[in-house]
Design an enzyme around this catalytic site. Structure first.
Site, short mmCIF file in Angstrom:
data_model
loop_
_atom_site.label_atom_id
_atom_site.label_comp_id
_atom_site.label_asym_id
_atom_site.label_seq_id
_atom_site.Cartn_x
_atom_site.Cartn_y
_atom_site.Cartn_z
N TYR A 24 14.50 30.61 8.63
CA TYR A 24 13.28 31.35 9.05
C TYR A 24 13.27 31.69 10.49
O TYR A 24 13.32 30.31 11.45
CB TYR A 24 11.99 30.58 8.59
CG TYR A 24 11.75 30.69 7.18
CD1 TYR A 24 11.55 31.80 6.34
CD2 TYR A 24 11.94 29.67 6.19
CE1 TYR A 24 11.03 32.15 5.11
CE2 TYR A 24 11.63 29.75 4.59
CZ TYR A 24 11.12 31.13 4.37
OH TYR A 24 10.92 31.15 2.92
N ARG A 80 -10.84 -0.21 14.74
CA ARG A 80 -10.54 0.40 13.37
C ARG A 80 -11.50 -0.05 12.32
O ARG A 80 -12.77 0.44 12.34
CB ARG A 80 -9.20 0.51 13.18
CG ARG A 80 -8.63 1.44 11.99
CD ARG A 80 -7.24 1.47 12.00
NE ARG A 80 -6.72 0.10 11.26
CZ ARG A 80 -5.73 -0.01 10.59
NH1 ARG A 80 -4.53 1.07 10.56
NH2 ARG A 80 -5.20 -1.10 10.34
N MET A 102 11.12 24.79 2.80
CA MET A 102 10.19 24.07 1.79
C MET A 102 11.23 23.26 1.14
O MET A 102 10.84 21.76 0.88
CB MET A 102 9.31 24.89 1.06
CG MET A 102 8.32 23.85 0.12
SD MET A 102 7.28 24.84 -1.05
CE MET A 102 6.40 25.67 -0.07
N LYS A 121 0.93 -1.34 -0.01
CA LYS A 121 -0.07 -0.03 0.11
C LYS A 121 0.73 1.36 -0.02
O LYS A 121 2.21 1.11 0.16
CB LYS A 121 -1.06 -0.03 1.38
CG LYS A 121 -0.11 0.05 2.56
CD LYS A 121 -1.17 -0.37 3.70
CE LYS A 121 -0.24 -0.21 5.05
NZ LYS A 121 -1.41 -0.65 6.13
C1 LIG Z 1 -0.64 -1.69 6.99
C2 LIG Z 1 -1.00 -2.95 7.32
C3 LIG Z 1 -0.21 -3.99 7.50
C4 LIG Z 1 1.03 -4.17 7.19
O1 LIG Z 1 1.68 -3.29 8.34
P1 LIG Z 1 3.31 -3.21 8.95
O2 LIG Z 1 3.20 -2.76 10.27
O3 LIG Z 1 3.86 -2.22 7.87
O4 LIG Z 1 3.89 -4.57 8.76
C5 LIG Z 1 -0.84 -5.16 7.72
N1 LIG Z 1 -2.22 -5.39 7.76
C6 LIG Z 1 -3.13 -4.33 7.91
C7 LIG Z 1 -4.39 -4.40 7.95
C8 LIG Z 1 -2.37 -3.10 7.69
O5 LIG Z 1 -3.34 -1.89 7.69
#
Ligand SMILES: *Cc1c(COP(=O)(O)O)cnc(C)c1O
Length: 381
Positions: A275, A153, A323, A54
């Site tokens: 800055y 979640r 930036m 992802k």
């Molecule tokens: C992002 C995610 C993972 C991977 O998690 P890591 O801690 O990066 O290994 C696995 N399962 C779910 C549901 C996730 O959201």
């Protein structure tokens, strides 16, 4: 009246030559492959290792990484959004499953099926809509069913699990590849929530029709075989970030980030830097402006924190991060520092984990923020 964007179409990420680039991000595909194998080797016999790709493989480039992992034998990939599945589907063998963690948005069911993606069904509404599509199609459709075991979640909450247990016909037409859940506190191995979630997962998944199970992400793998079940879902560990602080890392680093010196100058005592003048020189100093800033993911919280490296010499960050640039103290570095000199920000002298500590965040956020303006090099030695 319709207003159209004035931005030229197709501008996209900046892709410059290495010589022109302000910074270079080097991604070691061979290290990712070794990490995948090292994680797979820790699993209890029979457990399958998937890959979470992802967020563009945590910012490192899913189009390069996912096919490489498929070549290494990985057959199960996870993304968050359907669009991410659509982007990598043409790059992967048909035998590879691509699971969409957010499931399927209302109205996107046919698109999901056409994309060859498999949804992770998180609630009764998603189950109902996917079952309705299976009925319309006149065939069984694959899915993962996620149940909540205590993270609050995503996934079916206990009352929806009970409802599904009482009305299993809701799953008619759905081929459940896995029942999965996700741990909230796995990066703290002694946290009591880990055991509690494991027990809740065992009890709750047995209320549903029997299916293989998936529970652990990267940190969960280190909790041991009780947590492995049939399929694990590592993300961050593949990309070289140690998933649990305070225990030896099971993986090797993958990323090197080098910015370059744009300008060097001498300043006297009392001179303000950057800055807000958050840094004032107390003595004569030699300082360098380097070509990385918060727009590249070198987040603003890193101002006045930590150090970059020129060769083996530390050059502390001074002043705010701008930036597009940041300033480092090169007073202690011997010899001339030419324009264009490489400056290590992440690499052998400074890990993603150390940067994350300085930035008051986690390695995940540092990686996924790394910008689109870098010259990228993929090595596969
Ligand atoms: C992002 C995610 C993972 C991977 O998690 P890591 O801690 O990066 O290994 C696995 N399962 C779910 C549901 C996730 O959201």
């Amino acid at each position: 009246m319709v207003f159209q964007s004035a931005i030229a179409p197709g501008l996209g990420p900046v892709t410059s030559s290495a010589a022109a680039a302000g910074a270079t991000l080097t991604i070691d595909l061979a290290a990712i492959r070794r990490n995948y194998r090292a994680l797979a080797a820790r699993l209890k016999p029979g457990t399958v290792c998937s890959a979470v790709v992802k967020a563009d493989s945590y910012g490192l480039g899913a189009a390069r990484i996912a096919p490489m992992l498929a070549d290494a034998g990985c057959r199960h990939f996870f993304v968050a959004h359907l669009g991410e599945a659509e982007a990598i589907r043409p790059l992967l063998p048909a035998a590879c499953a691509i699971y969409v963690l957010h499931g399927v948005m209302p109205g996107a069911e046919a698109e999901c099926l056409a994309a060859g993606a498999t949804p992770v069904l998180n609630n009764l509404g998603q189950i109902e809509r996917w079952a309705a599509l299976a009925k319309r199609e006149g065939r069984r459709l694959p899915a993962i069913v996620q149940i909540d075991s205590g993270m609050s979640r995503l996934g079916l909450p206990p009352e929806e699990i009970e409802r599904l247990a009482a009305e299993p016909e809701r799953l008619a037409g759905i081929d459940v590849h896995y029942v999965m859940s996700h741990l909230a506190c796995a990066d703290e191995p002694s946290h009591p929530a880990n055991r509690a979630q494991l027990e809740a997962f065992e009890v709750r998944r047995r209320l549903l029709p029997a299916a293989p199970a998936s529970f652990a992400a990267s940190p969960g793998i280190l909790l041991g075989p009780d947590y492995h079940f049939d399929l694990v879902r590592p993300g961050v560990a593949l990309y070289g970030v140690s998933p649990v602080s305070g225990v030896p890392s099971p993986v090797e680093p993958v990323v090197r980030l080098e910015a370059r010196v744009v300008q060097v100058r001498e300043i006297g005592p009392g001179t303000g830097v950057g800055y807000g003048h958050t840094y004032i020189a107390e003595r004569p100093m030699r300082i360098a402006a380097i070509s990385v800033g918060y727009a590249d993911g070198w987040i603003r919280h890193l101002g006045n924190r930590g150090a970059a490296f020129i060769g083996a010499h530390a050059a502390p960050f001074i002043g705010r991060i701008s930036m597009d640039s940041a300033t480092i103290d090169v007073s202690a570095i011997p010899g001339e520092i030419a324009d264009g000199t490489p400056v290590e920000l992440i690499g052998p002298h400074r890990s993603v984990e150390e940067v994350a500590v300085d930035a008051a965040t986690i390695g995940y956020e540092i990686l996924t923020n790394l910008g689109t303006r870098f010259h990228r090099i993929y090595v596969d030695a």
